[in-house]
Design an enzyme around this catalytic site. Structure first.
Site, PDB file in Angstrom:
ATOM      1  N   HIS A 189       0.826  -1.215   0.000  1.00  9.75           N
ATOM      2  CA  HIS A 189       0.000   0.000   0.000  1.00  9.75           C
ATOM      3  C   HIS A 189       0.858   1.262   0.000  1.00  9.75           C
ATOM      4  O   HIS A 189       0.409   2.333  -0.380  1.00  9.75           O
ATOM      5  CB  HIS A 189      -0.907   0.035   1.236  1.00  9.75           C
ATOM      6  CG  HIS A 189      -1.755  -1.177   1.399  1.00  9.75           C
ATOM      7  ND1 HIS A 189      -2.691  -1.553   0.464  1.00  9.75           N
ATOM      8  CD2 HIS A 189      -1.817  -2.125   2.380  1.00  9.75           C
ATOM      9  CE1 HIS A 189      -3.292  -2.655   0.862  1.00  9.75           C
ATOM     10  NE2 HIS A 189      -2.774  -3.033   2.015  1.00  9.75           N
TER      11      HIS A 189
ATOM     12  N   HIS B 263       5.494   7.174   6.127  1.00 13.45           N
ATOM     13  CA  HIS B 263       5.129   6.570   4.830  1.00 13.45           C
ATOM     14  C   HIS B 263       4.601   7.666   3.911  1.00 13.45           C
ATOM     15  O   HIS B 263       4.408   8.801   4.350  1.00 13.45           O
ATOM     16  CB  HIS B 263       4.084   5.467   5.036  1.00 13.45           C
ATOM     17  CG  HIS B 263       2.802   5.979   5.596  1.00 13.45           C
ATOM     18  ND1 HIS B 263       2.517   5.962   6.944  1.00 13.45           N
ATOM     19  CD2 HIS B 263       1.733   6.577   5.007  1.00 13.45           C
ATOM     20  CE1 HIS B 263       1.320   6.502   7.147  1.00 13.45           C
ATOM     21  NE2 HIS B 263       0.830   6.889   5.997  1.00 13.45           N
TER      22      HIS B 263
ATOM     23  N   HIS C  45       2.040   8.873   0.352  1.00 13.60           N
ATOM     24  CA  HIS C  45       0.905   8.660  -0.551  1.00 13.60           C
ATOM     25  C   HIS C  45       1.213   9.430  -1.824  1.00 13.60           C
ATOM     26  O   HIS C  45       1.765  10.526  -1.756  1.00 13.60           O
ATOM     27  CB  HIS C  45      -0.386   9.176   0.092  1.00 13.60           C
ATOM     28  CG  HIS C  45      -0.713   8.485   1.389  1.00 13.60           C
ATOM     29  ND1 HIS C  45      -1.490   7.355   1.450  1.00 13.60           N
ATOM     30  CD2 HIS C  45      -0.338   8.761   2.658  1.00 13.60           C
ATOM     31  CE1 HIS C  45      -1.588   6.965   2.706  1.00 13.60           C
ATOM     32  NE2 HIS C  45      -0.894   7.795   3.478  1.00 13.60           N
TER      33      HIS C  45
ATOM     34  N   GLU D  50      -3.286  13.350   0.086  1.00 10.46           N
ATOM     35  CA  GLU D  50      -4.555  12.964   0.683  1.00 10.46           C
ATOM     36  C   GLU D  50      -5.313  14.209   1.139  1.00 10.46           C
ATOM     37  O   GLU D  50      -6.455  14.414   0.770  1.00 10.46           O
ATOM     38  CB  GLU D  50      -4.303  12.015   1.858  1.00 10.46           C
ATOM     39  CG  GLU D  50      -3.611  10.732   1.407  1.00 10.46           C
ATOM     40  CD  GLU D  50      -3.988   9.538   2.240  1.00 10.46           C
ATOM     41  OE1 GLU D  50      -3.655   9.542   3.439  1.00 10.46           O
ATOM     42  OE2 GLU D  50      -4.602   8.594   1.711  1.00 10.46           O
TER      43      GLU D  50
ATOM     44  N   HIS E  54       3.461  11.208   5.693  1.00  6.77           N
ATOM     45  CA  HIS E  54       2.858  11.099   7.024  1.00  6.77           C
ATOM     46  C   HIS E  54       3.901  10.553   8.007  1.00  6.77           C
ATOM     47  O   HIS E  54       4.503   9.507   7.742  1.00  6.77           O
ATOM     48  CB  HIS E  54       1.645  10.153   6.987  1.00  6.77           C
ATOM     49  CG  HIS E  54       0.469  10.749   6.271  1.00  6.77           C
ATOM     50  ND1 HIS E  54      -0.562   9.992   5.786  1.00  6.77           N
ATOM     51  CD2 HIS E  54       0.176  12.042   5.970  1.00  6.77           C
ATOM     52  CE1 HIS E  54      -1.455  10.792   5.214  1.00  6.77           C
ATOM     53  NE2 HIS E  54      -1.025  12.041   5.305  1.00  6.77           N
TER      54      HIS E  54
ATOM     55  N   THR F 224      -5.833   7.001   7.533  1.00  7.87           N
ATOM     56  CA  THR F 224      -6.415   7.148   6.189  1.00  7.87           C
ATOM     57  C   THR F 224      -6.452   5.811   5.437  1.00  7.87           C
ATOM     58  O   THR F 224      -6.790   5.784   4.268  1.00  7.87           O
ATOM     59  CB  THR F 224      -5.632   8.181   5.357  1.00  7.87           C
ATOM     60  OG1 THR F 224      -4.304   7.696   5.138  1.00  7.87           O
ATOM     61  CG2 THR F 224      -5.581   9.525   6.065  1.00  7.87           C
TER      62      THR F 224
END
Ligand SMILES: *[C@@H]1O[C@H](CO)[C@@H](O)[C@H](O)[C@H]1NC(C)=O
Ligand SMILES: *[C@@H]1O[C@H](CO)[C@@H](O)[C@H](O)[C@H]1NC(C)=O
Length: 400
Positions: A96, A121, A123, A135, A148, A230
């Site tokens: 992910h 991590h 996104h 996000e 994040h 999230t």
């Protein structure tokens, strides 16, 4: 009596069946493989992870005109962030995102509790700059990626797994990443090693580095609100800090992030790039977003804005100087014109007829030249006088 017993056993039977279904549902939720699109995509998350359908979900769109300025929100403190030591950081691809584990001496202060760092991590999107990937959005505008940094409340809880289900369990820093011209050396500490964990479940170690390099310079301007993880199980346990200042990485760095990793495992036949791993913004509902700064006035200017203002002011000054010079020249011109007309009128009346020779201005020019000569003489005299004074004054001192 008999009927009562029957009713009781029936009740017990129903209870057992319910418990069984609850157990199977819970165990299947643990194993369920969710994704951002497809069979168990974002819109299906809440069917398997009930909290994903809650009323305090993340991410959100920050509508700046509806934020509430809270002067008690002080800059975040990052004790231990720069004391990264020499033990390498563990990094892995969980299908992910890419996750970097952080040492437990790194922490987050300046909040109601003290929080201990756990992991960071990212996104991101697909298709390079300008195609979304963050996000959180600000006034409906997303950016190319988002970092994040996850911390748990170590004042109240013994570890991450206990804290993540509690309302006041976690604190996450959200950093919006956009594309700029220059390579961001801080981000290369991660991006340069992504090729070692291309497939899901791959793990590696990377040299320790100063995680604060990944954060914006201004740690005092941010938005704060109560939200959630999230990703499933979307626990509503996060006190969010989304920084106002964005961080820049180069286009090449963004493209590496978007195209190196797979969401599939090495042994899987159909490879799938790990892309568009961002959740869409969730309803704010009754929540208030607090701002640590008042929009426009209170916040500090970035170096770019300062440069723009300095250049603007300089151009303005030059412009005003040019205009003043023009006005002064124009006034002088009209004064001269006026003097000339007066001089012409007062001179010979034959001017109108004999316009070939212009004798009229001549005496005036001579007059001014003469007066100017006088003035210069005066200046020379005064300077020579003062010079003489200066020459004469030190002489008594040098004598003895
Ligand atoms: C977290 O703490 C709880 C309570 O002390 C404990 O039961 C659990 O095993 C711990 N989990 C981990 C992963 O250390
Ligand atoms: C978050 O929720 C807690 C508990 O309801 C509340 O005390 C706190 O003020 C909230 N914080 C923000 C930033 O909304």
């Amino acid at each position: 009596m008999g009927r009562g017993v029957n009713m009781e056993s029936l009740g017990l039977f129903v209870l057992l069946i319910l418990a069984f279904f609850h157990w199977t549902a819970a165990s299947s939720a643990d194993k369920i493989t969710w994704s951002y699109s497809g069979l168990v995509g974002q819109s299906e998350w809440s069917e398997y992870f009930p909290e994903c359908g809650g009323t305090s979900q993340s991410p959100i769109d920050v509508v700046t005109t509806q934020t509430k300025y809270d002067p008690s929100l002080i800059p975040v403190e990052l004790p231990g962030y720069s004391q990264y030591g020499n033990l390498p950081f563990a990094m892995h691809n969980n299908g992910h995102s890419v996750i970097v584990q952080l040492p437990e001496w790194m922490g987050l202060g300046g909040l109601p509790w003290f929080y201990t760092a756990v992991q960071l991590h990212f996104h991101w999107g697909s298709g390079g700059p300008g195609h979304g990937g963050s996000e959180h959005t600000i006034n409906g505008m997303g950016s190319d990626a988002e970092l994040h940094v996850v911390h748990y409340n170590s004042d109240l809880y013994p570890n991450m797994s206990t804290a993540m289900t509690k309302k006041d369990g976690l604190a996450v820093l959200g950093i919006l990443i956009e594309t700029g011209e220059e390579t961001n050396p801080g981000y290369n500490n991660i991006i340069n090693h992504l090729s070692r964990i291309r497939h899901a479940d791959k793990r590696t170690f990377i040299p320790a580095f100063d995680v604060q390099q990944l954060l914006p310079k201004d740690l005092g301007s941010y938005y704060r609100y109560n939200g959630s993880l999230t990703t499933p199980p979307c626990y509503q346990s996060v006190l969010w800090t989304v920084f106002h200042e964005r961080v820049k990485i180069s286009k090449a760095q963004l493209l590496k992030m978007e195209t190196i990793l797979y969401s599939t495992k090495e042994q899987e036949a159909d490879r799938m790039l790990l892309q568009n791993n961002y959740r869409i913004t969730q309803p704010l509902n009754q929540r208030v977003i607090f701002a640590s700064f008042s929009e426009g006035s209170g916040r500090k200017l970035s170096s770019g804005e300062v440069t723009a203002i300095v250049i603007g002011v300089m151009c303005g000054c030059v412009g005003v100087a040019v205009i003043i010079r023009f006005i002064v020249k124009t006034i002088r011109f009209f004064k001269l014109l006026h003097l000339e007309t007066v001089a012409v009128n007062s001179s010979t009346s034959s001017w109108d007829i004999l316009h070939n020779n212009r004798p009229a201005p001549m005496p005036r020019t001579k007059e001014t030249e003469q007066s100017q000569e006088k003035k210069t003489d005066l200046v020379v005299m005064t300077t020579s006088e003062s010079e003489r004074k200066e020459e004469s004054s030190p002489s008594p001192q040098t004598k003895p």
